[in-house]
Every structure is written in C-alpha cells, then in structure tokens.
Scaffold this active site. Sequence first.
Site, short mmCIF file in Angstrom:
data_model
loop_
_atom_site.label_atom_id
_atom_site.label_comp_id
_atom_site.label_asym_id
_atom_site.label_seq_id
_atom_site.Cartn_x
_atom_site.Cartn_y
_atom_site.Cartn_z
N SER A 229 0.83 -1.20 0.00
CA SER A 229 0.00 0.00 0.00
C SER A 229 0.87 1.26 0.00
O SER A 229 1.71 1.41 -0.87
CB SER A 229 -0.97 -0.07 1.19
OG SER A 229 -1.98 0.90 1.05
N HIS B 204 -7.39 -5.96 0.16
CA HIS B 204 -6.23 -5.11 0.47
C HIS B 204 -5.45 -5.61 1.71
O HIS B 204 -4.45 -5.01 2.08
CB HIS B 204 -6.73 -3.68 0.72
CG HIS B 204 -5.64 -2.64 0.72
ND1 HIS B 204 -4.94 -2.30 -0.42
CD2 HIS B 204 -5.14 -1.84 1.69
CE1 HIS B 204 -4.05 -1.36 -0.13
NE2 HIS B 204 -4.15 -1.06 1.14
N ASP C 157 -9.65 -5.55 -4.33
CA ASP C 157 -9.16 -4.59 -3.33
C ASP C 157 -10.17 -3.43 -3.23
O ASP C 157 -10.49 -2.79 -4.24
CB ASP C 157 -7.79 -4.08 -3.79
CG ASP C 157 -7.09 -3.21 -2.77
OD1 ASP C 157 -7.77 -2.44 -2.07
OD2 ASP C 157 -5.86 -3.28 -2.71
N1 LIG Z 1 -9.49 2.44 7.07
C1 LIG Z 1 -8.68 1.30 7.08
C2 LIG Z 1 -7.42 1.60 6.30
C3 LIG Z 1 -6.17 1.10 6.85
C4 LIG Z 1 -5.59 -0.06 6.08
O1 LIG Z 1 -6.23 -0.78 5.30
N2 LIG Z 1 -4.31 -0.25 6.32
C5 LIG Z 1 -3.58 -1.30 5.65
C6 LIG Z 1 -2.44 -0.65 4.89
S1 LIG Z 1 -3.05 0.66 3.88
C7 LIG Z 1 -3.00 -2.28 6.67
O2 LIG Z 1 -2.07 -2.98 6.36
N3 LIG Z 1 -3.53 -2.28 7.92
C8 LIG Z 1 -2.96 -3.04 9.00
C9 LIG Z 1 -3.24 -4.51 9.00
O3 LIG Z 1 -4.10 -5.00 8.25
O4 LIG Z 1 -2.57 -5.21 9.79
C10 LIG Z 1 -8.46 0.87 8.51
O5 LIG Z 1 -8.21 1.70 9.40
O6 LIG Z 1 -8.57 -0.33 8.76
#
Ligand SMILES: N[C@@H](CCC(=O)N[C@@H](CS)C(=O)NCC(=O)O)C(=O)O
Length: 280
Positions: free
Chosen positions: A148, A257, A226
Amino acid sequence: MSDGLTLLSENKCFGGTQQRYSHYSKYLNSEAIFSVFMPPVSTPTVGVVLWLSGLTCNDQNFVTKAGAQRVAAELGLIIVCPDTSPRGEGVANDEAYDLGQGAGFYVDATERPWSDHFKMFSYINIELIDIIKERFSDGKKVAISGHSMGGHGALISALKATEHYISVSAFAPIVNPVACPWGQKALAAYLGENEEAWREYDACELLNMRSAAFTLPILIDQGASDEFLDTQCLTKPIESASNLGLIDIRYQNGYDHSYFFVSSFIEDHLRFHAEHLSAM
Ligand SMILES: N[C@@H](CCC(=O)N[C@@H](CS)C(=O)NCC(=O)O)C(=O)O
C-alpha cells in the site's frame, strides 16, 4: 549495544531469529524501532529485503501477519521492517488514521509541525540502509518491497535512491499519490501546497520525468477485489507510465487489500528478490 542499537526481543523462528531493536534516529529526531529476521546461521545469506508497511501499521504487522519467515529462512534472506513513522509524545500527530504517527508515508516533510521529525525518506534510504549494511548484512545487497503506502515507499525509494537496491516489489501500491485522496492529504500536509514538490515523491510522476528507462526489475501484485483499487490510485496508473523497464504486474482474482493477500503471495516476492540478489 555499542553501535547504539538496543535489542528489545529475540525469538527463534524457522531456525533463524526474529529480532526487534530500538535506536536513536538522527533523521527522525526521536527513538525508532525496527524488526529484523535473521535466517539460520547455517544458510548462506543472499541479501536483505527491506519491507515498508502502510497506513495504521508499525514494524509488527508484517512480522506477525505475512508469514515470510519460513521462506526467508530457506532462501537465506534477511528481512528488515521499520516502523512506519516517527512516534512519541513530542512528535506531531493527527486524529485521522491516514496522517501523522503510524500513517506510513515515506517523504521528508518540509512543513511545520511535521518537519521536526517526519523525515522517513532519509531515515529509510540513508540511516537505516547504513545500519543494515554495517550491522546485519555484511555489506550485502538490498531489495525493497512494501504494501500500500509502503509499496509506494518502496517504489519511490528504488526510483530516487537506485544505487542502494537490486530489485523492487510491491503489494497494492499507491502508485500515483498526487492524484488520490490519501496522497493529496498527506502531501499537502508534509510538503505544502506547491504541487511541484509533490511530484518528486510520486512513482508515476518520477517515471514520467525520467529521460531513460528505469532498469531495476519490478514485481507488483494487486488484489482485483481490493476495496481501494479504484479510489486510491492503486497500481493501475503505473501501467501507462513512461520509462518502465522490467515490470511484471499481476492482478490476483478475489483478493482484497489485507495482509491475507500479502501472505498469499509473499513467497513469490521473496523468491523474486532472492533470484536477483544472488545474481549479483
Ligand atoms: N481504514 C482502514 C485503512 C487502513 C488499512 O487498510 N491499512 C492497511 C495498509 S493501507 C494495513 O495494512 N492495515 C494493518 C493490518 O491489516 O494489519 C483501517 O483503518 O482499517
């Protein structure tokens, strides 16, 4: 440790060790944390994969969710995962998840209040890369990857600090942040309203501005389901960027995603990097 690193934890993992360190970062002007996977000492080391995570992450998301250690142990890959931003009480922050502490965005901020600490581009591409080479990899070559906004960080690091890297890969990278809400918000905060400065940190813009093909091999995986694919400039715009050299872009049916997507294809990325690192 005499080199300024403090070992916070160490766990045996697939014959190697999963480690976590803190140190004072001169670029971030604060304490910083990063994690390192060291393959088994009996396996010849081929090089390093530097991993950058995205919004809401720290150094632990990849370590605990990507399931990369088994293959890294087999291939002899060191994996280094920095935190995604400076942190601490005296460090600027924002209530939103997509700005400030934990919102991995790999630029050097020029605008207050961010410019006192938010120098993630230099932290990764000057300070951490030096620590990796001196302390962990015995000077061995480095590949870079991420997810991302971290995938975008990997691409712009490879484009702007090419001398450090052998290959680059990304999962669902935000390839054109000047043209999407996550990017526009962060770039305006960190760099101000002059959009010319934004282009210096945008993978598609950097490719279009080049006079010659970018020669490092690139692998990109993108989940076709995604939830951010159409709204946050994930992957598609890079297909029409100029000056692309060796690039393989794969759309994976049904994947979203999340780190479930990352964990499903991380083995391919590690094998891709190991092949290029071992050819050096
Ligand atoms: N609005 C979403 C966006 C955040 C999101 O999808 N973050 C991704 C990277 S852009 C991620 O890797 N989140 C941490 C995880 O899944 O461990 C949220 O807060 O869950």
